[in-house]
Design a protein around this motif. Structure first.
Motif, PDB file in Angstrom:
ATOM      1  N   SER A 107       1.451  -1.171   0.608  1.00 61.53           N
ATOM      2  CA  SER A 107       0.247  -0.001  -0.306  1.00 61.53           C
ATOM      3  C   SER A 107       0.903   1.596  -0.454  1.00 61.53           C
ATOM      4  CB  SER A 107      -0.963   0.063   0.997  1.00 61.53           C
ATOM      5  OG  SER A 107      -1.743  -0.942   1.381  1.00 61.53           O
ATOM      6  N   THR A 108       0.954   2.121  -0.906  1.00 55.33           N
ATOM      7  CA  THR A 108       1.550   3.331  -1.172  1.00 55.33           C
ATOM      8  C   THR A 108       0.614   4.616  -0.603  1.00 55.33           C
ATOM      9  OG1 THR A 108       1.103   3.645  -3.538  1.00 55.33           O
ATOM     10  CG2 THR A 108       3.169   2.154  -3.343  1.00 55.33           C
ATOM     11  N   PRO A 149      -5.023   1.670  -8.381  1.00 54.97           N
ATOM     12  CA  PRO A 149      -5.585   3.299  -7.727  1.00 54.97           C
ATOM     13  C   PRO A 149      -6.002   3.518  -6.146  1.00 54.97           C
ATOM     14  CG  PRO A 149      -7.067   2.891  -9.635  1.00 54.97           C
ATOM     15  CD  PRO A 149      -6.655   2.117  -9.048  1.00 54.97           C
ATOM     16  N   SER A 192      -0.769  -0.636  -4.303  1.00 55.50           N
ATOM     17  CA  SER A 192      -2.378   0.295  -4.322  1.00 55.50           C
ATOM     18  C   SER A 192      -1.693   2.069  -4.559  1.00 55.50           C
ATOM     19  CB  SER A 192      -3.602  -0.189  -3.511  1.00 55.50           C
ATOM     20  OG  SER A 192      -3.601   0.822  -1.973  1.00 55.50           O
ATOM     21  N   GLY A 249      -1.004   5.775  -5.859  1.00 51.95           N
ATOM     22  CA  GLY A 249       0.878   6.182  -6.662  1.00 51.95           C
ATOM     23  C   GLY A 249       0.158   5.908  -8.103  1.00 51.95           C
ATOM     24  N   SER A 278      -2.155   7.245 -10.039  1.00 54.83           N
ATOM     25  CA  SER A 278      -2.722   8.720 -11.008  1.00 54.83           C
ATOM     26  C   SER A 278      -1.729   9.136 -11.297  1.00 54.83           C
ATOM     27  CB  SER A 278      -3.500   8.985 -10.160  1.00 54.83           C
ATOM     28  OG  SER A 278      -4.630   7.904  -9.534  1.00 54.83           O
ATOM     29  N   ARG A 320      -5.416   5.448   8.260  1.00 50.34           N
ATOM     30  CA  ARG A 320      -5.085   4.444   7.796  1.00 50.34           C
ATOM     31  C   ARG A 320      -5.309   3.763   6.825  1.00 50.34           C
ATOM     32  NH1 ARG A 320      -8.931   3.826  12.957  1.00 50.34           N
ATOM     33  NH2 ARG A 320      -7.198   4.053  14.701  1.00 50.34           N
ATOM     34  N   ASN A 321      -3.860   2.981   6.604  1.00 52.36           N
ATOM     35  CA  ASN A 321      -4.214   1.797   5.126  1.00 52.36           C
ATOM     36  C   ASN A 321      -4.791   1.130   5.944  1.00 52.36           C
ATOM     37  OD1 ASN A 321      -3.234   0.191   3.253  1.00 52.36           O
ATOM     38  ND2 ASN A 321      -1.967  -0.996   4.341  1.00 52.36           N
ATOM     39  N   GLU A 375       0.100   9.331   2.862  1.00 53.33           N
ATOM     40  CA  GLU A 375      -0.913   9.917   4.368  1.00 53.33           C
ATOM     41  C   GLU A 375      -1.348   8.557   4.993  1.00 53.33           C
ATOM     42  OE1 GLU A 375      -1.129   9.137   1.170  1.00 53.33           O
ATOM     43  OE2 GLU A 375      -3.123   8.140   0.741  1.00 53.33           O
ATOM     44  N   ASN A 402      -6.620  -0.263   2.722  1.00 49.71           N
ATOM     45  CA  ASN A 402      -6.589  -0.991   1.545  1.00 49.71           C
ATOM     46  C   ASN A 402      -5.421  -2.206   1.502  1.00 49.71           C
ATOM     47  OD1 ASN A 402      -7.649   0.460  -0.327  1.00 49.71           O
ATOM     48  ND2 ASN A 402      -6.368   1.574  -0.884  1.00 49.71           N
TER      49      ASN A 402
HETATM   50  P1  AMP Z   1      -3.546   8.279  -5.392  1.00 49.57           P
HETATM   51  O1  AMP Z   1      -4.422   6.711  -6.122  1.00 49.57           O
HETATM   52  O2  AMP Z   1      -2.244   7.571  -4.463  1.00 49.57           O
HETATM   53  O3  AMP Z   1      -3.831   8.760  -5.234  1.00 49.57           O
HETATM   54  O4  AMP Z   1      -4.644   7.795  -3.851  1.00 49.57           O
HETATM   55  C1  AMP Z   1      -6.049   8.680  -3.667  1.00 49.57           C
HETATM   56  C2  AMP Z   1      -7.195   8.377  -2.889  1.00 49.57           C
HETATM   57  O5  AMP Z   1      -6.984   6.525  -2.116  1.00 49.57           O
HETATM   58  C3  AMP Z   1      -5.724   9.044  -1.259  1.00 49.57           C
HETATM   59  O6  AMP Z   1      -6.358  10.243  -1.588  1.00 49.57           O
HETATM   60  C4  AMP Z   1      -6.848   8.526   0.013  1.00 49.57           C
HETATM   61  O7  AMP Z   1      -7.357   8.798   0.391  1.00 49.57           O
HETATM   62  C5  AMP Z   1      -7.046   6.820  -1.002  1.00 49.57           C
HETATM   63  N1  AMP Z   1      -6.098   5.794  -0.084  1.00 49.57           N
HETATM   64  C6  AMP Z   1      -4.459   5.245  -1.030  1.00 49.57           C
HETATM   65  N2  AMP Z   1      -4.569   4.839  -0.531  1.00 49.57           N
HETATM   66  C7  AMP Z   1      -5.079   4.310   0.292  1.00 49.57           C
HETATM   67  C8  AMP Z   1      -4.601   2.520   1.282  1.00 49.57           C
HETATM   68  N3  AMP Z   1      -3.308   2.173   1.025  1.00 49.57           N
HETATM   69  N4  AMP Z   1      -6.113   2.586   2.669  1.00 49.57           N
HETATM   70  C9  AMP Z   1      -7.218   3.438   1.850  1.00 49.57           C
HETATM   71  N5  AMP Z   1      -7.476   4.744   1.208  1.00 49.57           N
HETATM   72  C10 AMP Z   1      -6.516   4.590   0.767  1.00 49.57           C
END
Ligand code: AMP
Ligand code: MG
Length: 402
Positions: free
Chosen positions: A178-179, A296, A243, A245, A247, A196-197, A182, A199
């Motif tokens: 999970s990347t 995503p 998951s 990183g 976009s 919280r992670n 945040e 995903n």
């Molecule tokens: P990203 O695809 O990295 O731009 O992430 C999009 C949004 O998905 C982020 O702003 C978070 O709100 C949410 N998100 C990303 N990774 C996780 C995760 N491992 N668990 C829960 N939500 C996530």
């Protein structure tokens, strides 16, 4: 941008061959047989009695006849005497039928005086209460074919026919990363800007549900060096699912790091909603291939992409294709306004009433709304284009296997 079907075809074209290995009888539960299993025995192994009673010659039985008792056989013994006319041998359930006998009278239908037994029946048909050798299965016959999904019932059958080591399709190793800067672990209380992670656990348990050997490698910060280290570990698996990183944000570093590590991109971006940024590639080494999915980060996108693209891979490798998303149709319970130019897979609840299947698109409040997802057991499909789908219209749905 490629379509969902094209993306799936690209993925499936790169699947490795199914591999098989042996596991113990108990460990074979939920796995799929990689070979036909023939029996090494007849079952039953001999003609046997199905009841406690008296083995007789059916032709001897007339109303109130009395027979001479020659012997007694219990399960596990071999009869030593043969029946002759107007004799009986006492026999227990499961014991071998003596030579000459062709029926068994239940003990409840007899009365015994010393070495004589009176039969309280008008007559008995030949074969009554007898199970002949190999009625259930015979030696050399395939009892369970390759492709059989193993349940406790199959475990019992395999034990009967002599298998302690079971040839099954191997479970692919699935690594989850999970990347996101945040993200914090589930045991931590999120501070400003953190979440919280979720995903990681969602994706690893999805993987387990479909039959993969899933392991979570934890959280990767949006930092090229840290991601490189973690992804290098993930590439030891057969399938690596990341998951976040992928976009178009400044911290979406995953594709570049994958590329650096020799993962060949097959496609980036698929025409669907949610899940458009999906990335897929393959790292091919001499004797090891890893399929890499960058999903995503938004949890619903992750879920939809896993169901549509990762689950079929695992199912194919473990040999349970039947558990992929099943396409069916259902009647909308409320109007649905489709907006936008991408085909949509919307979390939905499928119900059944009087033989009719109904689908309700969930009142999902957007990407961070996982809670509403708890009601989902299907994805409702709406093609691209602005259109109102009125209540009562039949639409396509994909059932999420439970
Ligand atoms: P990203 O695809 O990295 O731009 O992430 C999009 C949004 O998905 C982020 O702003 C978070 O709100 C949410 N998100 C990303 N990774 C996780 C995760 N491992 N668990 C829960 N939500 C996530
Ligand atoms: Mg991110």
């Amino acid at each position: 941008m490629i379509s969902v079907d094209q993306a799936l075809a690209e993925i499936m074209a790169r699947l490795p061959k199914r591999r098989s290995s042996l596991c113990s009888l108990e460990e074979s539960i939920t796995r799929v047989l990689a070979e036909d299993l023939p029996s090494d025995i007849d079952s039953p192994p001999y003609d046997k009695s199905l009841v406690d009673g008296y083995a007789v010659i059916a032709a001897d039985i007339t109303s109130g006849v009395t027979l001479e008792i020659l012997d007694e056989v219990i399960a596990g013994q071999t009869p030593t005497k043969s029946l002759t006319r107007n004799t009986a041998i006492q026999i227990m359930t499961g014991a071998p039928l003596p030579d000459g006998a062709n029926a068994v009278v239940m003990v409840e239908q007899t009365s015994r005086q010393g070495q004589q037994v009176t039969i309280n029946l008008e007559q008995i048909l030949p074969e009554t209460n007898v199970m002949r050798r190999a009625t259930s299965l015979s030696r050399g016959e395939t009892i369970l074919p390759a492709g059989t999904r193993i349940r406790p019932i199959e475990v019992g059958i395999m034990a009967e026919i002599g298998y302690s080591q079971i040839p099954v399709y191997q479970q692919p190793k699935l690594a989850i990363i999970s990347t996101g800067d945040e993200l914090v672990d589930v045991s931590t209380t999120p501070q400003n800007g953190q979440i919280r992670n979720s995903n990681g656990p969602l994706l690893s348990t999805l993987g387990t549900t479909y039959g993969a050997l899933a392991s979570s490698l934890g959280i990767g910060r949006d930092d090229p060096d840290e991601l490189t280290k973690l992804i290098a570990r993930g590439l030891q698996a057969d399938i690596l699912v990341l998951s976040g990183g992928v976009s178009a944000g400044v911290k979406d570093l995953v594709p570049a790091v994958l590329n650096e590590l020799g993962v060949q991109q097959v496609f980036h971006k698929v025409n669907l909603k949610p899940g458009k940024p999906l990335w897929f590639g393959v790292r091919q080494q001499e004797n090891h291939q890893t399929l890499v999915f960058g999903l995503p980060g938004n949890p619903v996108s992750s879920l939809v992409c896993f169901l549509l693209f990762v689950a079929p891979v695992i199912s194919q490798l473990v040999g349970v294709e039947s558990e992929n998303l099943r396409t069916s149709s259902a009647v909308l319970t409320a109007d649905y306004q489709q907006r936008g130019d991408r085909p949509t897979y919307f979390p939905a609840r499928l119900t059944q009433d009087n033989g009719t299947r109904y689908v309700t698109a969930l009142a999902w409040k957007g990407s961070a709304d996982q809670r509403t997802l708890s009601e989902a057991n299907a994805l409702a499909f709406f093609p691209a284009g602005n259109q109102l789908y009125p209540k009562g219209q039949t639409i396509t749905v994909f059932e999420i296997p439970s």
